[in-house]
Design a protein around this motif. Structure first.
Motif: not given
Length: 302
Positions: A251-261
């Motif tokens: 969810g949000t955790y995975a999206h954040l990994q995509g936006y800010a590796k």
């Protein structure tokens, strides 16, 4: 001179110990009452609130996944906020699913003392159980901490539920600033399978649109957190959301990994459970870095 230095060091140690006692004493009593238990997946054992706080202090973003009606978890969130603030000072920011992005100005004005609490409640559309989160907002206001209104406006997620994610492309430029950049990756895979299971395994178009709106929600929170993390003064962000948004680091955790590796992330899954007296931690280890279970028999109107 050496003797004086020794005395100073000794006093500093005593003062540090007293600060920790003052900071965590409500939680010590709280824990002794048997209202919550914390498990570290890394250490594979139960830990104290102070131990968890110390571990989490090294992350750039901490997700606290909650059940929204779990009052015990809300008390723990406030204490974690205090504990991380004691470590990071003004470098700590609070991010909340409980406020939508289009009310950021209202929230900013309240935190700056420019408008009243009555105005905040009237204009910022806080959740019905806002009293559960009010202590955190008031603490941030008192200490001068930034609070991010992270959630996507419901009028847009509702639009996606009705018409699909492509319907957002027709929004005005002014509206799009409240959302994650389009197009949004819907993260089909484990998250989709989990969501589909929650919906009973029905793969109809209606459920797909609901799933897409969930991703707009997740992606917007992640995008806003990623932008906040870029500010020079921000050392750490504590983000509060329903645990479906961050359990299993999806969810949000995975999206954040995509936006800010490059950001170091950590997550907590907190929920009441009937096995509180004798928990089987191994069944929950996949959910996050820390698992908190609370006593399901506690009166939730704390």
């Amino acid at each position: 001179m050496t003797k004086n230095k020794s005395k100073i060091k000794h006093m500093l140690k005593i003062n540090s110990f007293l600060i920790l006692i003052i900071l965590f004493s409500p939680l010590m009593l709280f824990s002794q009452d048997g209202l919550y238990k914390i498990y570290s997946v890394e250490l594979r054992r139960e830990v104290s609130m102070a131990e968890m706080t110390d571990k989490l202090a090294h992350a750039d973003v901490v997700f606290f996944g909650e059940e929204h009606n779990d009052s015990v978890a809300h008390v723990l969130q406030l204490e974690l906020l205090k504990g991380l603030h004691a470590i990071h000072g003004q470098g700590l920011s609070l991010s909340m699913e409980m406020f939508q992005t289009d009310v950021q100005l209202v929230l900013d004005e309240y935190l700056a003392g420019q408008i009243t609490e009555r105005n905040l409640k009237a204009d910022a559309r806080p959740w019905k159980n806002y009293p559960d989160y009010q202590g955190m907002v008031e603490y941030a206001k008192e200490k001068g901490l930034y609070v991010l209104a992270a959630n996507a406006p419901s009028r847009y997620t509702n639009r996606v539920t009705r018409e699909g994610i492509t319907s957002l492309m027709g929004l005005a430029k002014e509206a799009k600033k409240y959302l994650a950049p389009l197009p949004i990756d819907t993260l089909r895979g484990p998250y989709y399978d989990k969501f589909n299971g929650l919906m009973g395994g029905h793969n109809g178009m209606g459920n797909l649109k609901i799933y897409q709106s969930q991703n707009v929600w997740d992606a917007t929170m992640a995008w806003k957190i990623a932008r906040l993390a870029k500010r020079r003064q921000v050392k750490q962000i504590l983000h509060l959301n329903g645990r479906f948004h961050s359990d299993e680091k999806l969810g949000t955790y995975a999206h954040l990994q995509g936006y800010a590796k490059k950001l170091k992330l950590s997550n907590i899954a907190a929920f009441p459970h009937e096995s509180f007296a004798n928990p089987d931690w191994a069944t929950w280890e996949h959910l996050g870095d820390f698992i908190i279970i609370t006593d399901p028999n506690v009166n939730r109107s704390f």
